[in-house]
Motif scaffolding. Sequence first.
Motif, PDB file in Angstrom:
ATOM      1  N   ILE A  95       0.838  -1.199   0.000  1.00  0.00           N
ATOM      2  CA  ILE A  95       0.000   0.000   0.000  1.00  0.00           C
ATOM      3  C   ILE A  95       0.871   1.246   0.000  1.00  0.00           C
ATOM      4  N   ILE A  96       1.883   1.265   0.865  1.00  0.00           N
ATOM      5  CA  ILE A  96       2.838   2.372   0.906  1.00  0.00           C
ATOM      6  C   ILE A  96       4.223   1.837   0.585  1.00  0.00           C
ATOM      7  N   ARG A  97       4.780   2.313  -0.502  1.00  0.00           N
ATOM      8  CA  ARG A  97       6.124   1.922  -0.912  1.00  0.00           C
ATOM      9  C   ARG A  97       7.108   2.797  -0.138  1.00  0.00           C
ATOM     10  N   THR A  98       7.813   2.207   0.816  1.00  0.00           N
ATOM     11  CA  THR A  98       8.769   2.940   1.637  1.00  0.00           C
ATOM     12  C   THR A  98      10.183   2.716   1.125  1.00  0.00           C
ATOM     13  N   PHE A  99      11.009   3.735   1.262  1.00  0.00           N
ATOM     14  CA  PHE A  99      12.424   3.615   0.915  1.00  0.00           C
ATOM     15  C   PHE A  99      13.192   4.601   1.785  1.00  0.00           C
ATOM     16  N   TYR A 100      14.509   4.530   1.750  1.00  0.00           N
ATOM     17  CA  TYR A 100      15.346   5.405   2.568  1.00  0.00           C
ATOM     18  C   TYR A 100      16.253   6.199   1.646  1.00  0.00           C
ATOM     19  N   ALA A 101      15.847   7.422   1.375  1.00  0.00           N
ATOM     20  CA  ALA A 101      16.620   8.248   0.464  1.00  0.00           C
ATOM     21  C   ALA A 101      18.028   8.506   0.982  1.00  0.00           C
ATOM     22  N   THR A 102      18.201   8.459   2.297  1.00  0.00           N
ATOM     23  CA  THR A 102      19.519   8.718   2.871  1.00  0.00           C
ATOM     24  C   THR A 102      20.428   7.485   2.826  1.00  0.00           C
ATOM     25  N   LYS A 103      19.879   6.334   2.439  1.00  0.00           N
ATOM     26  CA  LYS A 103      20.682   5.110   2.496  1.00  0.00           C
ATOM     27  C   LYS A 103      20.777   4.405   1.147  1.00  0.00           C
ATOM     28  N   ASP A 104      19.683   3.712   0.770  1.00  0.00           N
ATOM     29  CA  ASP A 104      19.808   2.745  -0.318  1.00  0.00           C
ATOM     30  C   ASP A 104      19.062   3.141  -1.583  1.00  0.00           C
ATOM     31  N   ALA A 105      18.574   4.356  -1.683  1.00  0.00           N
ATOM     32  CA  ALA A 105      17.785   4.728  -2.855  1.00  0.00           C
ATOM     33  C   ALA A 105      18.657   4.976  -4.087  1.00  0.00           C
ATOM     34  N   LYS A 106      19.836   5.540  -3.875  1.00  0.00           N
ATOM     35  CA  LYS A 106      20.698   5.885  -5.009  1.00  0.00           C
ATOM     36  C   LYS A 106      21.086   4.637  -5.792  1.00  0.00           C
ATOM     37  N   GLY A 107      20.884   4.702  -7.113  1.00  0.00           N
ATOM     38  CA  GLY A 107      21.230   3.577  -7.964  1.00  0.00           C
ATOM     39  C   GLY A 107      20.126   2.553  -8.136  1.00  0.00           C
ATOM     40  N   ASP A 108      19.002   2.737  -7.452  1.00  0.00           N
ATOM     41  CA  ASP A 108      17.876   1.808  -7.537  1.00  0.00           C
ATOM     42  C   ASP A 108      16.969   2.248  -8.688  1.00  0.00           C
ATOM     43  N   GLN A 109      17.160   1.671  -9.856  1.00  0.00           N
ATOM     44  CA  GLN A 109      16.422   2.104 -11.038  1.00  0.00           C
ATOM     45  C   GLN A 109      14.951   1.686 -10.995  1.00  0.00           C
ATOM     46  N   LYS A 110      14.646   0.595 -10.300  1.00  0.00           N
ATOM     47  CA  LYS A 110      13.234   0.222 -10.136  1.00  0.00           C
ATOM     48  C   LYS A 110      12.496   1.282  -9.321  1.00  0.00           C
ATOM     49  N   LEU A 111      13.163   1.776  -8.291  1.00  0.00           N
ATOM     50  CA  LEU A 111      12.576   2.836  -7.487  1.00  0.00           C
ATOM     51  C   LEU A 111      12.422   4.108  -8.317  1.00  0.00           C
ATOM     52  N   VAL A 112      13.446   4.457  -9.077  1.00  0.00           N
ATOM     53  CA  VAL A 112      13.389   5.660  -9.909  1.00  0.00           C
ATOM     54  C   VAL A 112      12.202   5.584 -10.870  1.00  0.00           C
ATOM     55  N   LYS A 113      11.971   4.392 -11.425  1.00  0.00           N
ATOM     56  CA  LYS A 113      10.836   4.210 -12.333  1.00  0.00           C
ATOM     57  C   LYS A 113       9.521   4.473 -11.618  1.00  0.00           C
ATOM     58  N   GLU A 114       9.405   4.014 -10.373  1.00  0.00           N
ATOM     59  CA  GLU A 114       8.191   4.272  -9.592  1.00  0.00           C
ATOM     60  C   GLU A 114       8.050   5.753  -9.265  1.00  0.00           C
ATOM     61  N   LEU A 115       9.153   6.380  -8.884  1.00  0.00           N
ATOM     62  CA  LEU A 115       9.116   7.800  -8.549  1.00  0.00           C
ATOM     63  C   LEU A 115       8.687   8.636  -9.755  1.00  0.00           C
ATOM     64  N   ASN A 116       9.162   8.260 -10.909  1.00  0.00           N
ATOM     65  CA  ASN A 116       8.894   9.051 -12.109  1.00  0.00           C
ATOM     66  C   ASN A 116       7.453   8.985 -12.582  1.00  0.00           C
ATOM     67  N   LYS A 117       6.669   8.102 -11.991  1.00  0.00           N
ATOM     68  CA  LYS A 117       5.235   8.097 -12.286  1.00  0.00           C
ATOM     69  C   LYS A 117       4.556   9.348 -11.724  1.00  0.00           C
ATOM     70  N   PHE A 118       5.249  10.018 -10.789  1.00  0.00           N
ATOM     71  CA  PHE A 118       4.645  11.166 -10.106  1.00  0.00           C
ATOM     72  C   PHE A 118       5.518  12.416 -10.208  1.00  0.00           C
ATOM     73  N   THR A 119       6.344  12.482 -11.256  1.00  0.00           N
ATOM     74  CA  THR A 119       7.212  13.645 -11.420  1.00  0.00           C
ATOM     75  C   THR A 119       6.858  14.399 -12.696  1.00  0.00           C
ATOM     76  N   ASP A 120       7.082  15.713 -12.676  1.00  0.00           N
ATOM     77  CA  ASP A 120       6.940  16.495 -13.902  1.00  0.00           C
ATOM     78  C   ASP A 120       8.274  16.587 -14.635  1.00  0.00           C
ATOM     79  N   LYS A 121       9.378  16.428 -13.893  1.00  0.00           N
ATOM     80  CA  LYS A 121      10.710  16.376 -14.484  1.00  0.00           C
ATOM     81  C   LYS A 121      11.340  15.051 -14.072  1.00  0.00           C
ATOM     82  N   PRO A 122      11.413  14.080 -14.985  1.00  0.00           N
ATOM     83  CA  PRO A 122      11.904  12.736 -14.643  1.00  0.00           C
ATOM     84  C   PRO A 122      13.276  12.747 -13.970  1.00  0.00           C
ATOM     85  N   LEU A 123      13.413  11.908 -12.954  1.00  0.00           N
ATOM     86  CA  LEU A 123      14.669  11.760 -12.233  1.00  0.00           C
ATOM     87  C   LEU A 123      15.543  10.721 -12.917  1.00  0.00           C
TER      88      LEU A 123
END
Length: 279
Positions: free
Chosen positions: A218-246
């Motif tokens: 229900i809630i996709r949690t992640f830790y931007a201060t730890k393991d988010a960098k380099g996680d392309q699956k996460l980036v793909k999820e984040l970009n569903k809600f961005t106006d400027k893709p990360l």
Amino acid sequence: MINQLIKAFQPKDANITVSVGFDNKYLDYGKILLRSINKNSPNVKVVVLAINTHEDSLNEFSELKNFKIIHEKKEFAHEYEQRLYTIARRIFLVNELRQDSSIENLLQLDADAIVKRDLNRFGNLFKQGDFCIFARPQMKYEFLRLTMNVLGLNNSPASKALTKEWIAQLWQMLAEPQDTKYIDQLTLWKAYEKINQEYGIKLVNLQPPFIGNSRNTIIRTFYATKDAKGDQKLVKELNKFTDKPLEDAPSNAPPKPEGTDVFLTKNLLRDNFEKAGFI
């Protein structure tokens, strides 16, 4: 017939208010979270505490009738001081909202999260316990026993007492200046221990599918201060809600400075402690 079946299995309105707090360093993540809430759980009420962000940056949400934006401007001696302040400031917001009798169920979310399904699915958990959080009570270190990225509180006397005591524990700890970024988790654990002895708090330990990083969570949690960098699956999820893709999911949180003492103090939170009745 199909529409009737879909309606029958939709989660019932759990009267949830969501609180979210972030500063300008986490604005991009905060906006992603807010967009995910608006898309996947559009009927919940949302209170946003935005520290040192430009008011125009959240215009798309301020126009929504179920969103309330609180803009706060404050000067800091160092970026890390702002980080510590933002962490502690959310404690006061959670307490203020939890003491509001018009709010039935309160769900506090960190900015590094994505809402993927209707938050009303949390309704049964609020019925089961006073306090919903990912807990590891046997952890050696107290500051790691409760994880603050998702926190739920129903409208019980025990929950109200818990958030009041949370501020009291912060007041006590700041008898000496602190530089730990885990001060919210540490003081919450101490508050929980005390109030649990007095009230017997019913704790619901959050697990998948309510939180996590699986497809059906229900809630996709992640830790931007730890393991988010380099996680392309996460980036793909984040970009569903961005106006400027990360291109990546970097942490913008300033680290503790070397060779310079930067602390969280009572004086930095003076206005908040005064409003809470401690000064």
